[in-house]
Write an enzyme that holds these catalytic residues in place. Structure first.
Site, mmCIF file in Angstrom:
data_model
loop_
_atom_site.group_PDB
_atom_site.id
_atom_site.type_symbol
_atom_site.label_atom_id
_atom_site.label_comp_id
_atom_site.label_asym_id
_atom_site.label_seq_id
_atom_site.Cartn_x
_atom_site.Cartn_y
_atom_site.Cartn_z
ATOM 1 N N HIS A 268 12.584 4.910 10.572
ATOM 2 C CA HIS A 268 13.529 4.737 11.157
ATOM 3 C C HIS A 268 13.012 4.056 13.358
ATOM 4 O O HIS A 268 12.002 2.990 12.926
ATOM 5 C CB HIS A 268 13.544 6.111 11.536
ATOM 6 C CG HIS A 268 15.687 5.918 12.620
ATOM 7 N ND1 HIS A 268 15.770 4.637 12.398
ATOM 8 C CD2 HIS A 268 16.261 7.358 12.687
ATOM 9 C CE1 HIS A 268 16.994 4.801 13.287
ATOM 10 N NE2 HIS A 268 17.414 6.932 13.113
ATOM 11 N N HIS A 307 16.309 -3.863 6.581
ATOM 12 C CA HIS A 307 17.191 -3.234 7.691
ATOM 13 C C HIS A 307 18.336 -2.538 6.176
ATOM 14 O O HIS A 307 18.821 -3.472 5.268
ATOM 15 C CB HIS A 307 18.090 -3.384 8.270
ATOM 16 C CG HIS A 307 19.024 -2.675 9.595
ATOM 17 N ND1 HIS A 307 19.530 -2.517 9.335
ATOM 18 C CD2 HIS A 307 18.272 -2.343 10.618
ATOM 19 C CE1 HIS A 307 19.720 -1.452 10.733
ATOM 20 N NE2 HIS A 307 19.608 -1.325 11.119
ATOM 21 N N ASP A 363 12.676 -3.269 15.376
ATOM 22 C CA ASP A 363 11.027 -3.569 15.380
ATOM 23 C C ASP A 363 10.343 -3.756 15.247
ATOM 24 O O ASP A 363 9.254 -3.561 15.900
ATOM 25 C CB ASP A 363 11.192 -1.925 14.669
ATOM 26 C CG ASP A 363 11.756 -0.748 15.052
ATOM 27 O OD1 ASP A 363 12.472 -0.417 14.127
ATOM 28 O OD2 ASP A 363 11.467 0.255 16.594
HETATM 29 C C1 SDX Z 1 15.481 0.805 12.232
HETATM 30 O O1 SDX Z 1 19.510 2.413 10.211
HETATM 31 C C2 SDX Z 1 19.707 1.565 11.791
HETATM 32 O O2 SDX Z 1 20.447 0.497 12.211
HETATM 33 C C3 SDX Z 1 18.435 2.233 12.016
HETATM 34 C C4 SDX Z 1 18.087 0.587 13.120
HETATM 35 C C5 SDX Z 1 18.681 1.858 14.578
HETATM 36 O O3 SDX Z 1 18.915 0.798 15.457
HETATM 37 O O4 SDX Z 1 19.164 3.187 14.109
HETATM 38 O O5 SDX Z 1 18.390 -0.826 13.264
HETATM 39 C C6 SDX Z 1 16.637 0.903 14.104
HETATM 40 O O6 SDX Z 1 15.469 2.115 11.690
HETATM 41 C C7 SDX Z 1 15.211 -0.598 11.533
HETATM 42 C C8 SDX Z 1 14.040 -0.113 10.425
HETATM 43 C C9 SDX Z 1 12.970 0.449 10.658
HETATM 44 N N1 SDX Z 1 12.157 0.251 9.528
HETATM 45 C C10 SDX Z 1 11.457 -0.655 9.316
HETATM 46 O O7 SDX Z 1 10.965 -1.337 10.016
HETATM 47 C C11 SDX Z 1 10.839 0.380 8.002
HETATM 48 C C12 SDX Z 1 10.369 -0.895 7.415
HETATM 49 N N2 SDX Z 1 11.414 -0.873 6.605
HETATM 50 C C13 SDX Z 1 11.863 -0.432 5.322
HETATM 51 O O8 SDX Z 1 10.813 0.884 5.387
HETATM 52 C C14 SDX Z 1 12.936 -0.433 4.839
HETATM 53 O O9 SDX Z 1 13.691 -1.894 5.145
HETATM 54 C C15 SDX Z 1 14.421 0.496 5.674
HETATM 55 C C16 SDX Z 1 14.117 2.155 5.787
HETATM 56 C C17 SDX Z 1 14.358 0.071 6.640
HETATM 57 C C18 SDX Z 1 16.098 0.013 4.935
HETATM 58 O O10 SDX Z 1 15.270 0.499 2.958
HETATM 59 P P1 SDX Z 1 16.702 0.798 2.151
HETATM 60 O O11 SDX Z 1 17.949 0.421 2.810
HETATM 61 O O12 SDX Z 1 16.725 2.159 1.552
HETATM 62 O O13 SDX Z 1 16.070 -0.231 1.387
HETATM 63 P P2 SDX Z 1 14.833 -0.189 0.142
HETATM 64 O O14 SDX Z 1 13.895 0.832 0.753
HETATM 65 O O15 SDX Z 1 15.825 0.692 -1.127
HETATM 66 O O16 SDX Z 1 14.791 -1.399 0.111
HETATM 67 C C19 SDX Z 1 14.714 -2.400 -0.625
HETATM 68 C C20 SDX Z 1 13.998 -3.176 -1.454
HETATM 69 C C21 SDX Z 1 12.532 -2.027 -2.083
HETATM 70 O O17 SDX Z 1 12.424 -3.118 -2.843
HETATM 71 P P3 SDX Z 1 12.138 -2.701 -4.939
HETATM 72 O O18 SDX Z 1 12.559 -1.184 -5.205
HETATM 73 O O19 SDX Z 1 13.579 -2.944 -4.946
HETATM 74 O O20 SDX Z 1 11.550 -4.117 -5.695
HETATM 75 O O21 SDX Z 1 13.259 -4.167 -0.977
HETATM 76 C C22 SDX Z 1 11.979 -3.045 -0.138
HETATM 77 C C23 SDX Z 1 12.129 -2.208 -1.179
HETATM 78 O O22 SDX Z 1 9.941 -1.587 -1.964
HETATM 79 N N3 SDX Z 1 11.856 -3.152 1.150
HETATM 80 C C24 SDX Z 1 10.496 -3.550 1.649
HETATM 81 C C25 SDX Z 1 10.911 -3.171 2.698
HETATM 82 N N4 SDX Z 1 12.107 -2.655 2.897
HETATM 83 C C26 SDX Z 1 12.239 -2.614 1.525
HETATM 84 N N5 SDX Z 1 9.487 -4.098 0.728
HETATM 85 C C27 SDX Z 1 8.791 -3.947 1.738
HETATM 86 N N6 SDX Z 1 8.919 -4.061 3.097
HETATM 87 C C28 SDX Z 1 9.369 -3.393 3.698
HETATM 88 N N7 SDX Z 1 10.016 -3.445 5.260
#
Ligand code: SDX
Length: 435
Positions: A268, A307, A363
């Site tokens: 997050h 996201h 971010d």
């Molecule tokens: C913020 O919600 C909000 O609005 C949050 C925010 C706000 O203003 O409050 O926008 C702020 O928190 C932004 C997000 C910051 N976090 C990161 O940058 C961390 C990296 N991102 C991920 O951890 C992820 O993308 C999330 C947590 C942001 C979203 O996760 P989801 O929606 O639960 O998606 P998921 O984990 O189910 O991913 C779907 C697929 C998966 O692959 P498979 O299992 O299908 O093979 O995409 C992959 C994930 O492994 N994936 C990533 C990835 N993000 C998702 N793979 C590599 N790198 C990534 N960053």
């Protein structure tokens, strides 16, 4: 067009049920009518992480994840970032309308005159080691501040609510700056009421022996726009935490420290700090292919990418990239920018990221700007928490006054054992257990 209803047939009984569809939703409680018999509890909806569950009705922030749209109270974020001050946007988010000049002057005066901290905060701050994480110092200090304002628990009293909202918005930068000065062993700097919200924050962070702090106007505006972009984002993890803790009628200072605790997680708000660590680890463009390979191998995530809602682009990332150019003209180009741009270029053409709709989020670039302005990475999430305090408090207030809201208490699908016979100590045999 046929009736706006959902007809469900339970094939276990052959019975059908009709449910109204409102605002693209059906009420989860309507599914409880679907039973196989009189003693059946009825159906629940199973939705871990609330991927497809609306927890509230809100009129504060609108996001269209497919079109990359973000609006505060209906105003596009691009217009607000271009034309407003942070406190002007804070007023809009809290009260629903853009303030007149007189209203804004009054609001700025009120916030400015609540920036001082009770001196007891210093004693809490002194209890931390110099290398304590600033987010932890912020969370702990906000919690401690709740002891100074016990009347804040009167959450149904609009006058008390408004006073606490002003205090929290005004004091978050003061606490943040105090934690930063503590980490350096520098004396604390008191607020300067002549300065704007953002310039005063910079004053409390960086004023040394000069008689009056003067912020670089380009950097002050960049920070102000970053605050605007981070102010609210509907029902994200930390805001949902704020609402859940607030639904128990807890003191709003404790709700804010709970929300900030959620924000501190690396998935997050903690991601901005993790992005810089990732760019440091990559170090040179030559190392990018190997890093991307390790991400595609599932060994790590590409921090700052992806996201839950935005599935094309995060409009905030687009605006932040523009701010970066303005800041680097003043501070000099952050060498990590080249690695970030190359990482983005490669990721955006790679099927792994395209198929998963992974794009830079808020971010990915913000940390590069914060670092160029002079913040250490440990402060980055604190810089997220300061403006998001406005969103947390607006969402909290909306929840408190919403007649449909009750204490948050989800259900579960129980998968454990049932009705086990108690085993006296003498009869017990060691069983391998996993934490
Ligand atoms: C913020 O919600 C909000 O609005 C949050 C925010 C706000 O203003 O409050 O926008 C702020 O928190 C932004 C997000 C910051 N976090 C990161 O940058 C961390 C990296 N991102 C991920 O951890 C992820 O993308 C999330 C947590 C942001 C979203 O996760 P989801 O929606 O639960 O998606 P998921 O984990 O189910 O991913 C779907 C697929 C998966 O692959 P498979 O299992 O299908 O093979 O995409 C992959 C994930 O492994 N994936 C990533 C990835 N993000 C998702 N793979 C590599 N790198 C990534 N960053």
């Amino acid at each position: 067009m046929s009736a706006s209803t959902l007809t469900v047939t339970d094939n276990r009984t052959g019975s059908t049920y009709e449910m109204p569809i409102e605002d693209g939703t059906v009420r989860a409680m309507d599914f409880r009518k679907i039973k196989t018999g009189a003693d059946d509890f009825g159906l629940m909806l199973y939705d871990p992480a609330f991927m497809n569950t609306a927890s509230c009705r809100s009129s504060i922030t609108y996001i269209d994840g497919d079109r990359g749209i973000l609006e505060y109270r209906g105003y596009p974020i691009e217009q607000l970032a271009e034309s407003c001050s942070f406190l002007e946007v804070a007023y809009l988010i809290l009260f629903g309308e853009l303030p007149t000049a007189d209203q804004l002057d009054r609001w700025v005066y009120e916030i400015t005159h609540h920036t001082m901290l009770h001196e007891t905060t210093k004693k809490f701050m002194e209890g931390f080691r110099h290398d304590a994480h600033p987010m932890t110092m912020l969370i702990s200090s906000v919690t401690a501040l709740s002891t100074v304002y016990p009347e804040a628990t009167e959450v149904h009293d609009p006058t008390s609510r408004f006073l606490q909202i002003k205090r929290l918005i005004a004091k978050m930068p003061s606490i943040a700056a105090m934690s930063y000065r503590h980490s350096l062993g520098f004396p604390y700097v008191y607020p300067d009421n002549d300065l704007s919200y953002t310039e005063n924050f910079m004053n409390m962070l960086w004023k040394m022996v000069e008689p009056k702090y003067a912020a670089n106007p380009v950097l002050a505006r960049a920070l102000e726009v970053l605050f605007i972009l981070h102010a609210d984002h509907e029902q994200n993890c930390s805001t949902s935490t704020m609402r859940a803790v607030g639904s128990a009628l807890a003191n709003p200072y404790l709700c804010i420290s709970s929300a900030a605790s959620a924000l501190s997680g690396p998935l997050h708000g903690g991601a901005n700090e993790e992005v810089i660590k990732m760019l440091d680890e990559i170090d040179t463009a030559a190392n990018i292919p190997a890093y991307i390979a390790s991400v595609k191998g599932g060994k790590r995530k590409l921090m700052g990418f992806g996201h839950r809602v935005y599935k094309n682009f995060d409009p905030r990332a687009t605006l932040i990239k523009k701010i970066a150019e303005q800041v680097f003209e003043v501070t000099g180009r952050n060498p990590k920018l080249d690695i970030a741009l190359e990482l983005e270029r490669i990721a955006l053409q790679d099927e792994y990221f395209i198929s998963r709709k992974l794009y830079p989020n808020v971010d990915f670039y913000s940390g590069l700007i914060y670092q160029a302005i002079g913040f250490k990475p440990e402060m980055f999430t604190v810089l997220f928490a300061i403006p998001r305090t406005v969103g947390w408090l607006s969402q909290w207030q909306e929840m408190i006054v919403d007649p449909a809201q009750k204490i948050a208490r989800p259900r579960q699908v129980y998968t454990g054992a049932r009705n086990r016979r108690f085993i006296p100590m003498a009869e017990r045999k060691p069983v391998e257990v996993k934490a």
